[in-house]
Design a protein around this motif. Structure first.
Motif, PDB file in Angstrom:
ATOM      1  N   THR A   6       1.169  -0.647  -0.033  1.00 37.49           N
ATOM      2  CA  THR A   6       0.150   0.010   0.299  1.00 37.49           C
ATOM      3  C   THR A   6       0.887   1.423   0.269  1.00 37.49           C
ATOM      4  OG1 THR A   6      -0.128  -0.324   2.558  1.00 37.49           O
ATOM      5  CG2 THR A   6      -1.432  -1.316   1.514  1.00 37.49           C
ATOM      6  N   GLN A   7       2.066   1.008   0.876  1.00 39.30           N
ATOM      7  CA  GLN A   7       3.083   2.053   0.458  1.00 39.30           C
ATOM      8  C   GLN A   7       3.731   2.216  -0.789  1.00 39.30           C
ATOM      9  OE1 GLN A   7       4.520   1.811   4.490  1.00 39.30           O
ATOM     10  NE2 GLN A   7       3.721   3.748   5.548  1.00 39.30           N
ATOM     11  N   VAL A   8       4.280   3.836  -0.987  1.00 38.26           N
ATOM     12  CA  VAL A   8       5.431   3.884  -2.113  1.00 38.26           C
ATOM     13  C   VAL A   8       6.497   4.041  -1.111  1.00 38.26           C
ATOM     14  CG1 VAL A   8       6.004   5.039  -3.483  1.00 38.26           C
ATOM     15  CG2 VAL A   8       3.774   5.066  -3.810  1.00 38.26           C
ATOM     16  N   SER A   9       7.660   2.947  -1.440  1.00 48.53           N
ATOM     17  CA  SER A   9       9.055   2.773  -1.661  1.00 48.53           C
ATOM     18  C   SER A   9       9.659   3.934  -2.226  1.00 48.53           C
ATOM     19  CB  SER A   9       9.382   1.795  -1.171  1.00 48.53           C
ATOM     20  OG  SER A   9       9.749   0.912  -2.522  1.00 48.53           O
ATOM     21  N   ALA A  10      11.263   5.101  -1.619  1.00 45.99           N
ATOM     22  CA  ALA A  10      11.450   6.054  -2.374  1.00 45.99           C
ATOM     23  C   ALA A  10      12.774   5.592  -1.304  1.00 45.99           C
ATOM     24  CB  ALA A  10      10.813   6.558  -2.047  1.00 45.99           C
ATOM     25  N   LEU A  11      13.873   5.907  -2.621  1.00 41.77           N
ATOM     26  CA  LEU A  11      15.393   6.096  -2.280  1.00 41.77           C
ATOM     27  C   LEU A  11      15.512   7.929  -2.329  1.00 41.77           C
ATOM     28  CD1 LEU A  11      17.980   4.789  -1.718  1.00 41.77           C
ATOM     29  CD2 LEU A  11      18.252   3.997  -3.831  1.00 41.77           C
ATOM     30  N   LEU A  12      16.495   8.189  -1.654  1.00 39.39           N
ATOM     31  CA  LEU A  12      16.789   9.548  -2.024  1.00 39.39           C
ATOM     32  C   LEU A  12      18.456   9.102  -1.628  1.00 39.39           C
ATOM     33  CD1 LEU A  12      14.954  11.258   1.546  1.00 39.39           C
ATOM     34  CD2 LEU A  12      13.925  10.817  -0.359  1.00 39.39           C
ATOM     35  N   PRO A  40      24.580  10.001  -0.164  1.00 40.88           N
ATOM     36  CA  PRO A  40      24.262  10.835  -1.143  1.00 40.88           C
ATOM     37  C   PRO A  40      25.857  11.053  -2.012  1.00 40.88           C
ATOM     38  CG  PRO A  40      26.454   9.821   0.264  1.00 40.88           C
ATOM     39  CD  PRO A  40      25.621   9.206  -0.152  1.00 40.88           C
ATOM     40  N   ASP A  41      25.438   9.986  -3.065  1.00 41.60           N
ATOM     41  CA  ASP A  41      26.194   9.958  -4.011  1.00 41.60           C
ATOM     42  C   ASP A  41      25.873   8.936  -5.334  1.00 41.60           C
ATOM     43  OD1 ASP A  41      28.424  11.206  -5.702  1.00 41.60           O
ATOM     44  OD2 ASP A  41      29.179   9.265  -5.830  1.00 41.60           O
ATOM     45  N   GLY A  42      25.672   9.813  -6.631  1.00 41.20           N
ATOM     46  CA  GLY A  42      25.169   8.617  -7.217  1.00 41.20           C
ATOM     47  C   GLY A  42      25.920   7.254  -7.862  1.00 41.20           C
ATOM     48  N   SER A  43      27.472   7.132  -6.387  1.00 38.08           N
ATOM     49  CA  SER A  43      27.742   5.598  -6.825  1.00 38.08           C
ATOM     50  C   SER A  43      27.232   4.519  -5.942  1.00 38.08           C
ATOM     51  CB  SER A  43      29.669   5.913  -7.006  1.00 38.08           C
ATOM     52  OG  SER A  43      29.729   6.439  -5.368  1.00 38.08           O
ATOM     53  N   GLN A  44      26.301   4.907  -4.930  1.00 41.64           N
ATOM     54  CA  GLN A  44      25.890   4.346  -4.193  1.00 41.64           C
ATOM     55  C   GLN A  44      24.236   3.730  -4.882  1.00 41.64           C
ATOM     56  OE1 GLN A  44      26.609   5.728  -0.141  1.00 41.64           O
ATOM     57  NE2 GLN A  44      28.424   6.455  -0.856  1.00 41.64           N
ATOM     58  N   VAL A  45      23.715   4.464  -5.267  1.00 44.18           N
ATOM     59  CA  VAL A  45      22.480   3.774  -5.973  1.00 44.18           C
ATOM     60  C   VAL A  45      22.250   2.863  -6.323  1.00 44.18           C
ATOM     61  CG1 VAL A  45      20.560   4.940  -7.555  1.00 44.18           C
ATOM     62  CG2 VAL A  45      22.130   6.455  -6.929  1.00 44.18           C
ATOM     63  N   ILE A  49      19.782  -0.020  -4.457  1.00 42.21           N
ATOM     64  CA  ILE A  49      18.352   0.079  -5.341  1.00 42.21           C
ATOM     65  C   ILE A  49      18.140  -1.982  -5.814  1.00 42.21           C
ATOM     66  CG2 ILE A  49      17.036  -0.761  -7.645  1.00 42.21           C
ATOM     67  CD1 ILE A  49      18.242   2.122  -8.348  1.00 42.21           C
ATOM     68  N   ARG A  50      19.552  -2.860  -5.725  1.00 44.85           N
ATOM     69  CA  ARG A  50      19.174  -4.433  -5.636  1.00 44.85           C
ATOM     70  C   ARG A  50      18.420  -4.606  -4.084  1.00 44.85           C
ATOM     71  NH1 ARG A  50      24.490  -4.478  -9.077  1.00 44.85           N
ATOM     72  NH2 ARG A  50      23.745  -4.822 -11.174  1.00 44.85           N
ATOM     73  N   ILE A  75      21.922   2.886 -14.088  1.00 50.55           N
ATOM     74  CA  ILE A  75      20.482   1.812 -13.575  1.00 50.55           C
ATOM     75  C   ILE A  75      20.125   1.052 -14.475  1.00 50.55           C
ATOM     76  CG2 ILE A  75      17.762   2.031 -12.236  1.00 50.55           C
ATOM     77  CD1 ILE A  75      18.904   4.726 -10.560  1.00 50.55           C
ATOM     78  N   LEU A  76      19.719   1.956 -15.549  1.00 55.97           N
ATOM     79  CA  LEU A  76      19.192   1.162 -16.134  1.00 55.97           C
ATOM     80  C   LEU A  76      19.901   0.244 -16.640  1.00 55.97           C
ATOM     81  CD1 LEU A  76      17.197   4.331 -18.733  1.00 55.97           C
ATOM     82  CD2 LEU A  76      16.253   3.205 -16.884  1.00 55.97           C
ATOM     83  N   ARG A  77      21.056   0.151 -17.085  1.00 53.62           N
ATOM     84  CA  ARG A  77      22.228  -0.664 -17.546  1.00 53.62           C
ATOM     85  C   ARG A  77      22.496  -1.886 -16.331  1.00 53.62           C
ATOM     86  NH1 ARG A  77      26.467   2.096 -17.984  1.00 53.62           N
ATOM     87  NH2 ARG A  77      27.836   1.704 -15.977  1.00 53.62           N
ATOM     88  N   GLU A  78      21.912  -1.702 -15.383  1.00 54.95           N
ATOM     89  CA  GLU A  78      23.092  -2.645 -14.764  1.00 54.95           C
ATOM     90  C   GLU A  78      20.751  -3.322 -14.098  1.00 54.95           C
ATOM     91  OE1 GLU A  78      25.441  -3.932 -14.439  1.00 54.95           O
ATOM     92  OE2 GLU A  78      26.612  -2.078 -15.532  1.00 54.95           O
ATOM     93  N   VAL A  79      20.052  -2.231 -13.363  1.00 50.77           N
ATOM     94  CA  VAL A  79      18.936  -3.440 -12.907  1.00 50.77           C
ATOM     95  C   VAL A  79      18.040  -3.576 -13.706  1.00 50.77           C
ATOM     96  CG1 VAL A  79      17.450  -2.967 -11.404  1.00 50.77           C
ATOM     97  CG2 VAL A  79      18.933  -1.530 -11.011  1.00 50.77           C
ATOM     98  N   ALA A  80      17.714  -4.877 -13.896  1.00 52.20           N
ATOM     99  CA  ALA A  80      16.882  -5.817 -14.620  1.00 52.20           C
ATOM    100  C   ALA A  80      15.533  -5.446 -14.330  1.00 52.20           C
ATOM    101  CB  ALA A  80      16.434  -6.816 -14.216  1.00 52.20           C
TER     102      ALA A  80
END
Length: 223
Positions: A6-12, A40-45, A49-50, A75-80
């Motif tokens: 029921t909730q939407v999960s978000a990553l900041l 704090p940085d895109g390298s950790q995204v 996500i996984r 993200i689009l390259r590595e996450v199915a």
């Protein structure tokens, strides 16, 4: 797509801790959105996500190490099954933001937005049946032309009905609004939308609309 929860999960993802703290407080105040992680940085995204499987990633486009554009590509390259991506920006009419949208982001969020607008933007992105800030996208994409987009549109060979649906998507209409405009059932519209996205090879409505503008299909007065 959002999960069955029921909730939407978000990553900041933002290099400023104050921004992350503020966004978390705003989002979790509504009771429908839960923040499952921060970076704090895109390298950790991608690792996050996984691990956390968020429905939506809210990400600054300008970060000192790995910026939003590079993170979106990874993200689009590595996450199915990648989550929806909402980019944070100070100015909506920004080439950097436009490149993020072209690259796979589903929408953008102004840092000066009011709390209720931030919550609504995340809900909208998770729902995936309406375009965020269609006027801003029109201004950013309307004067650009791209041969690749023109070829994509030509090869898509949309039917007359699909063409109507794409034009209405470009106006920012939801599936229910399109159904009302065309006197169709909501499920029929949903089927047409899915067909349009598949034919254009578009990740979502945002990418389909960008192709429509860059090809001249909308915005030029010609099909």
């Amino acid at each position: 797509m959002p999960s069955s929860r029921t909730q939407v999960s978000a990553l900041l993802v933002d290099d400023e801790e104050l921004v992350r703290v503020g966004l978390r407080a705003i989002l979790e105040s509504c009771g429908e959105i839960v923040v499952v992680g921060e970076a704090p940085d895109g390298s950790q995204v991608v690792p996050l996500i996984r691990e956390r499987n968020p429905d939506v990633v809210i990400m600054d486009v300008r970060m000192p190490k790995v910026d939003g554009l590079a993170a979106i590509r990874e993200i689009l390259r590595e996450v199915a099954e990648p989550p929806k991506i909402l980019v944070l920006t100070t100015f909506e009419l920004d080439d950097y933001v436009y490149e993020a949208l072209r690259g796979g982001a589903s929408g953008f969020l102004l840092k000066r937005a009011r709390p209720e607008e931030i919550i609504q933007a995340v809900r909208t992105i998770a729902r995936s049946d309406i375009l965020l800030f269609p006027e801003a996208i029109r201004h950013m994409a309307g004067s650009r032309r791209n041969r690749a987009a023109q070829e994509t549109m030509r090869r898509a060979a949309l039917t007359d009905r699909e063409s109507e649906v794409l034009r209405l998507i470009s106006e920012g209409l939801s599936n229910n609004e399109i159904a009302s405009r065309l006197y169709l059932g909501a499920q029929t519209v949903k089927t047409h939308v899915s067909s349009v996205l598949a034919k254009l090879g578009a990740r979502d409505r945002t990418q389909a609309v960008i192709i429509a503008y860059e090809s001249g299909f909308v915005g030029s007065g010609k099909p």
